[in-house]
Design an enzyme around this catalytic site. Structure first.
Site, PDB file in Angstrom:
ATOM      1  N   THR B  14      11.288  -0.077   1.779  1.00 42.42           N
ATOM      2  CA  THR B  14      11.415   0.053   0.323  1.00 42.42           C
ATOM      3  C   THR B  14      10.431   1.075  -0.237  1.00 42.42           C
ATOM      4  OG1 THR B  14       9.938  -1.837   0.101  1.00 42.42           O
ATOM      5  CG2 THR B  14      12.286  -2.277  -0.089  1.00 42.42           C
ATOM      6  N   VAL B 134      -4.498  -0.701  -1.659  1.00 40.83           N
ATOM      7  CA  VAL B 134      -5.133  -1.762  -2.449  1.00 40.83           C
ATOM      8  C   VAL B 134      -4.541  -1.784  -3.852  1.00 40.83           C
ATOM      9  CG1 VAL B 134      -7.307  -2.640  -3.385  1.00 40.83           C
ATOM     10  CG2 VAL B 134      -7.292  -1.494  -1.160  1.00 40.83           C
ATOM     11  N   ILE B 138      -2.108   0.600  -8.994  1.00 40.94           N
ATOM     12  CA  ILE B 138      -3.328   0.720  -9.794  1.00 40.94           C
ATOM     13  C   ILE B 138      -4.287   1.695  -9.120  1.00 40.94           C
ATOM     14  CG2 ILE B 138      -5.197  -0.547 -10.911  1.00 40.94           C
ATOM     15  CD1 ILE B 138      -3.628  -3.129 -10.326  1.00 40.94           C
ATOM     16  N   ASP B 203      -4.005 -10.924   3.509  1.00 38.45           N
ATOM     17  CA  ASP B 203      -3.677  -9.659   2.840  1.00 38.45           C
ATOM     18  C   ASP B 203      -4.776  -9.280   1.846  1.00 38.45           C
ATOM     19  OD1 ASP B 203      -1.588  -7.594   1.790  1.00 38.45           O
ATOM     20  OD2 ASP B 203      -2.135  -8.762   0.013  1.00 38.45           O
ATOM     21  N   LYS B 207      -7.576  -5.968   1.795  1.00 38.33           N
ATOM     22  CA  LYS B 207      -7.833  -5.106   0.641  1.00 38.33           C
ATOM     23  C   LYS B 207      -9.292  -5.195   0.208  1.00 38.33           C
ATOM     24  CE  LYS B 207      -3.064  -5.785  -0.912  1.00 38.33           C
ATOM     25  NZ  LYS B 207      -2.209  -6.686  -1.729  1.00 38.33           N
TER      26      LYS B 207
END
Lengths: 429, 429
Positions: B14, B134, B138, B203, B207
């Site tokens: 994706t 991360v 953003i 996860d 990050k």
């Protein structure tokens, strides 16, 4: 490690002192991050002997500020004098013409002369950086120019003036009127003795014109920002807004539409579930809406010596790393002189507040003006008389063109029923 | 305008499809901003003939993904394969060794091999960029590495996993338990079939280790992140937190203290007046606290093809502009291998929830364990029995060392009074 980046610093007010303190405090860390030391070598200000709480004897003192650019050992000039023209502009031009990079926190100068300066910087292949000019310590210039650079920006908006937000937050918390809170803020030093740049939206308009240029690839166009402030707000307006599920914020908002660039600074009703509704006190926050990234929010301290110095030195670190970037996100030559969009064509919902005489027929007169202008009323609240006998009528309209609202207010102009000017706030959609 | 930046794209899931769509949709704008066109010239993925909704016939197809780096016409490789090792790592090494820049969204690889890769990138004088690794769209890597670069960072923390925040928001809104909401989220495709990377905090830990490295100048140290997740949360925990003035968020938090680097992913109680308390749904948000700038907040979409593609292409624009920067904010050689701070030494307030049998003496047993370990209780709430006959006891402690809380829980281990494991959440101070 390479040679130090040598800085000439013009202006030694609170921010200038902050820059010196920051470079002292974080010296080693900054050298590691920048790959080289960053050192102030020369300073200039009006009064050489004023006590600023920092040791200036280690720097060369330059009496004539505009001569800083000619100092042989200065690689980059930091301008913290302020003012759209005068010595700040002279210094900017002479620095760029001397082939040296230029860092500034001067929003007024950039709003008025940013295009000229960006063109000069590019011709000289030097950096023109101004992170501190918008939203203080928040890296929103970088966020827009680089972080969101892959996106077509639909609109950019935010809380760009900490003094106004401080006053609005206090009005909200204490239920009082603007004038009272302003007087207190002035007594405490939170607001200038002449606060009109802040409270009439001029400061926010300077910043907005810079953001809009970066977001939309247009030349900075301060003159076409429609700016108003918060001077006429009552505690009752904030209470009515709260009852309807909104908080009142002074927003700068820019949009690039089919009929041109739209830029406005105006008090808005912000839905309580919007992040800007939770930005209180003197904080600033900016929202950018991109066609792939969606809604980005940047929030932090919009003023103060520490945050502003943080932004100035971030620019210096970029320059020390050799990262110059185009000042307005693309080469100045490709910045478009945008047409100004007609606000009358904009569709939205409005908050209108009338202070009226307490007598028969007043409500009918207002309602008729709305009807005749084609403004559809979603809600209307009339509260009992205030101490002076006048009555507040607050209206929220359905979505419609702003032209209609303006027409309705025009019909009511000079009406004997109205006590003072009506207040119009937009509702953030 | 200079020659195009030519991209080899590995991985066509994706996000890979999103990158191609973004570069198509915003082609002209990006060329203006980057100063040159950015063009995908070659792609590679496992299945050549799968329909991805984008036209791939215009790109060279490379069967062996790791050969992308050797394509003569590829200037920069974008890796969107995923996985900490395997083909992604092989490709990263071969790209950097070939003297080409490398862009990736692969948080696991960076958490495990970031130091090695940063060293290789610097040796080759090419860019290693990973904004998308991360917090999705953003620009928080840029915000820390460049925007906040003038500051010593005290701590960095945030909501780093959108799936967890989505589940917590839904638990909060609907008053239900974790397990029910997870099952729904999986049915709707918002959570993976094997959700453990998300819900157990792995996860977010990947990050966090990247953010900590940039913030503190330490080598990425995933192995020392103390990570737990939200699997054991009840709707009742969220309700108790709300009654006390808090919302529950899974936070990654890193701090650099005198005894070393502290990194934790854990469910926290966040005061309702803190901006992270208003980050709902699948949004991400990161807070960095700098010694001059104060508290900065970055918020937006943490996942999804559009936002992630936005971050990937922002990195490509940086590279097209010639802005490489040190991957972890300073040269890899100066990144410190930090000691791991002892969490027992940390002071804070804790939320403890016990599920207990409904019988005489249970409360006394818990209270005695607290007393014996030196844990001071600020408030305690016991609610009536639940459907299965068990009873919830929720305790908020006064500030104290975490070691004492751990000791109290150790004393209660194996107690016949407890039904299941106690839950420990930290209170964000």
């Amino acid at each position: 490690m390479s040679e130090a980046l040598r800085v000439g610093l013009a202006g030694l007010g609170t921010v200038g002192g902050g820059v010196i303190r920051l470079l002292d405090a974080n010296r080693e860390l900054i050298a590691r991050r920048a790959g080289r030391a960053i050192e102030v070598v020369a300073v200039s200000a009006r009064d050489r002997y004023k006590d600023r709480g920092v040791d200036l004897t280690r720097f060369a003192w330059v009496d004539d500020t505009t001569a800083l650019a000619q100092q042989a050992d200065v690689d980059v000039v930091v301008e913290l004098i302020g003012g759209s023209d005068g010595p700040a502009l002279t210094l900017a031009r002479s620095t760029l013409n001397a082939g040296k990079s230029f860092v500034t926190a001067n929003k007024a100068m950039l709003a008025h002369h940013g295009y000229e300066l960006a063109t000069a910087a590019e011709a000289a292949r030097v950096a023109l950086k101004f992170e501190a000019a918008v939203a203080g310590g928040i890296p929103v210039i970088k966020g827009l120019r680089e972080g969101a650079a892959a996106n077509a920006i639909g609109r950019v908006y935010g809380i760009l003036n900490g003094t106004c937000n401080f006053i609005l937050s206090k009005m909200e918390a204490e239920g009082r009127d603007f004038a009272e809170i302003l007087a207190e803020a002035q007594a405490l030093g939170f607001a200038e003795a002449d606060p009109s740049f802040d409270i009439d939206g001029v400061d926010a308009a300077h910043k907005l014109s810079i953001l809009a240029s970066i977001a939309f690839g247009t030349r900075p166009a301060f003159d076409t920002v429609a700016a108003s402030g918060i001077r006429h707000l009552l505690g009752a307006d904030i209470a009515e807004a709260a009852a309807l599920g909104y908080r009142v914020r002074l927003l700068g908002l820019a949009e690039d539409g089919p009929d041109g660039l739209f830029q406005r600074v105006h008090a808005h009703l912000v839905p309580v579930d919007h992040p800007l509704a939770h930005v209180t006190g003197s904080l600033n926050a900016v929202v950018a809406e991109g066609n792939f990234v969606g809604r980005l929010l940047f929030q932090g301290a919009g003023a103060g010596d520490g945050p502003t110095a943080s932004a100035v030195v971030a620019d210096l670190i970029d320059i020390a790393r050799g990262e110059y970037g185009p000042p307005y996100a693309m080469p100045a030559a490709s910045l478009v002189a945008a047409a100004t969009a007609d606000s009358g064509e904009r569709r939205g919902r409005a908050y209108l507040r009338f202070t009226v005489a307490d007598r028969v027929g007043v409500l009918a007169e207002i309602a008729a003006a709305m009807r005749d202008a084609g403004v559809s009323i979603e809600s209307l609240i009339q509260r009992g008389a205030m101490a002076d006998g006048s009555v507040l009528v607050a209206i929220v309209t359905h979505e419609g063109p702003e032209r209609s609202v303006a027409q309705a207010l025009e019909k009511l102009r000079g009406s004997q029923s109205l006590v003072g000017q009506p207040l119009w706030m937009h509702i953030l959609g």
